[in-house]
Scaffold this motif. Structure first.
Motif, PDB file in Angstrom:
ATOM      1  N   ASN A   2      88.916  45.083  33.307  1.00 56.82           N
ATOM      2  CA  ASN A   2      88.722  44.193  34.459  1.00 56.82           C
ATOM      3  C   ASN A   2      88.168  42.839  33.969  1.00 56.82           C
ATOM      4  N   ILE A   3      88.815  41.768  34.388  1.00 56.18           N
ATOM      5  CA  ILE A   3      88.434  40.435  33.908  1.00 56.18           C
ATOM      6  C   ILE A   3      86.985  40.111  34.275  1.00 56.18           C
ATOM      7  N   ALA A   4      86.552  40.524  35.464  1.00 55.43           N
ATOM      8  CA  ALA A   4      85.169  40.227  35.862  1.00 55.43           C
ATOM      9  C   ALA A   4      84.185  40.905  34.900  1.00 55.43           C
ATOM     10  N   GLN A   5      84.544  42.096  34.431  1.00 60.88           N
ATOM     11  CA  GLN A   5      83.652  42.770  33.472  1.00 60.88           C
ATOM     12  C   GLN A   5      83.639  42.009  32.138  1.00 60.88           C
ATOM     13  N   ARG A   6      84.804  41.509  31.763  1.00 59.25           N
ATOM     14  CA  ARG A   6      84.854  40.718  30.521  1.00 59.25           C
ATOM     15  C   ARG A   6      83.999  39.465  30.642  1.00 59.25           C
ATOM     16  N   ILE A   7      84.056  38.830  31.831  1.00 61.54           N
ATOM     17  CA  ILE A   7      83.265  37.606  32.032  1.00 61.54           C
ATOM     18  C   ILE A   7      81.773  37.948  31.976  1.00 61.54           C
ATOM     19  N   ALA A   8      81.419  39.080  32.610  1.00 58.30           N
ATOM     20  CA  ALA A   8      79.999  39.453  32.680  1.00 58.30           C
ATOM     21  C   ALA A   8      79.420  39.696  31.278  1.00 58.30           C
ATOM     22  N   LYS A   9      80.278  40.129  30.345  1.00 56.17           N
ATOM     23  CA  LYS A   9      79.797  40.429  28.992  1.00 56.17           C
ATOM     24  C   LYS A   9      79.600  39.173  28.150  1.00 56.17           C
TER      25      LYS A   9
END
Ligand code: FAD
Length: 291
Positions: A2-9
């Motif tokens: 999920n892109i949002a998870q990638r951003i959060a990391k």
């Protein structure tokens, strides 16, 4: 993922890139050669547009699959729902999952100009209906939605546009990708209003580096995007004096200024409308610095 998870990391901003499927099979080799060059800017994800009303849906699937499988890119397929049945949308989502594509940009799309949509019986009247459908059917799918720093051309007011953007998020969207804009104050204003309305998800600004005067005019008329009069006149002058090269140079300088201002102001990353061309993106990344 999920892109949002990638951003959060991430602890620092990123580039993401948008492509459209090449129209002819014969253009595929040169398309993938451009993508390979763009990989030098290490995009967080690559998104692929979807033909209006579902036309060329297979082309979107084919390209996202190859970007993921052959080029190792995190991908997002655009998906429009205007005039679509639940069956058709469901099949598209199943195919994405089979291909290992974890993200979708859930859009309404533009209704055909000749009408022909049975709104009364349509399962999808607004993008929020599609977000709800995707979230129920594919709970783990990353869902992006479109945002409009200057309101969508159909919106009667700013506040109605913000309200319906919030509705898409309430239905399960994970992040917003904005329409292109040429005045960064519109982006910051949009983000501030959404934050006041309780939105906490990332809002990724979409930047179209101007590459020619004709394509600028075409894009403005298709998307209804605002352009500051001063910038339009600057591009018109450049076109008159030095043709495509001069416009591209002015467009490059303007995009670099916009990106620097956006990053200084805290934008999470920059979504580049590549027009399937690598040269401008590579030059921008070199000037702004790798993200
Ligand atoms: P919506 O969010 O449904 O909004 C459309 C309008 O309806 C807005 O004015 C909104 O305020 C209003 N609205 C929403 N909900 C309600 C409600 N409940 N009641 C009353 N009014 C409401 N198009 C393509 O065909 N293919 C693509 O690949 C594509 N990619 C795009 C990528 C990005 C980043 C963006 C910004 C746009 C893209 N588009 C694409 C264009 C998009 O399909 C059009 O802008 C379309 O007109 C609106 O889609 P939406 O998802 O924003 O619709």
């Amino acid at each position: 993922m999920n892109i949002a998870q990638r951003i959060a990391k991430r602890t620092s901003p990123f580039y993401s890139v948008e492509f459209f499927p090449p129209k002819e099979a014969a253009q595929q080799d040169s398309f993938f050669a451009e993508v390979a060059k763009i990989q030098a800017i290490n995009p967080l994800f690559a998104s692929v547009t979807y033909g209006a009303g579902g036309s060329r849906q297979d082309a979107t699937l084919d390209i996202v699959a190859r970007l993921k499988r052959d080029m190792g890119l995190e991908t997002m397929a655009h998906l429009t729902c205007v005039g679509a049945s639940e069956d058709r949308v469901g099949r598209f989502l199943d195919q994405l999952q089979e291909l290992g594509v974890d993200n979708v940009l859930a859009l309404r799309g533009d209704p055909p100009q000749d009408g022909g949509i049975d709104w009364e019986h349509s399962p999808f009247r607004h993008a929020a209906d599609l977000v709800r459908f995707v979230r129920r059917r594919c709970p783990a799918m990353g869902i992006g939605v479109a945002g409009y720093p200057a309101p969508h051309p159909e919106s009667p007011s700013f506040s109605s546009d913000w309200k319906y953007t919030v509705e898409k998020i309430r239905q399960g969207a994970d992040f917003v990708v904005t329409q292109m804009f040429f005045d960064v104050r519109e982006y910051f204003h949009f983000v501030e209003r959404l934050r006041e309305l309780g939105v906490t998800i990332p809002v990724i600004p979409g930047i179209l580096p101007i590459q020619s005067f004709e394509s600028l005019r075409r894009t403005l008329s298709l998307s209804g995007t605002n352009i500051p009069g001063k910038l339009y006149i600057e591009m018109e002058d450049a076109h008159r004096r030095g043709g495509v090269e001069a416009v591209r140079e002015a467009g490059f300088n303007y995009a670099v200024r916009q990106i620097r201002d956006l990053l200084d102001g805290g934008a999470p990353g920059i979504h580049l409308y590549t027009l399937n061309k690598s040269a401008m993106c590579l030059r921008i990344a070199e000037e702004v610095g790798r993200l």
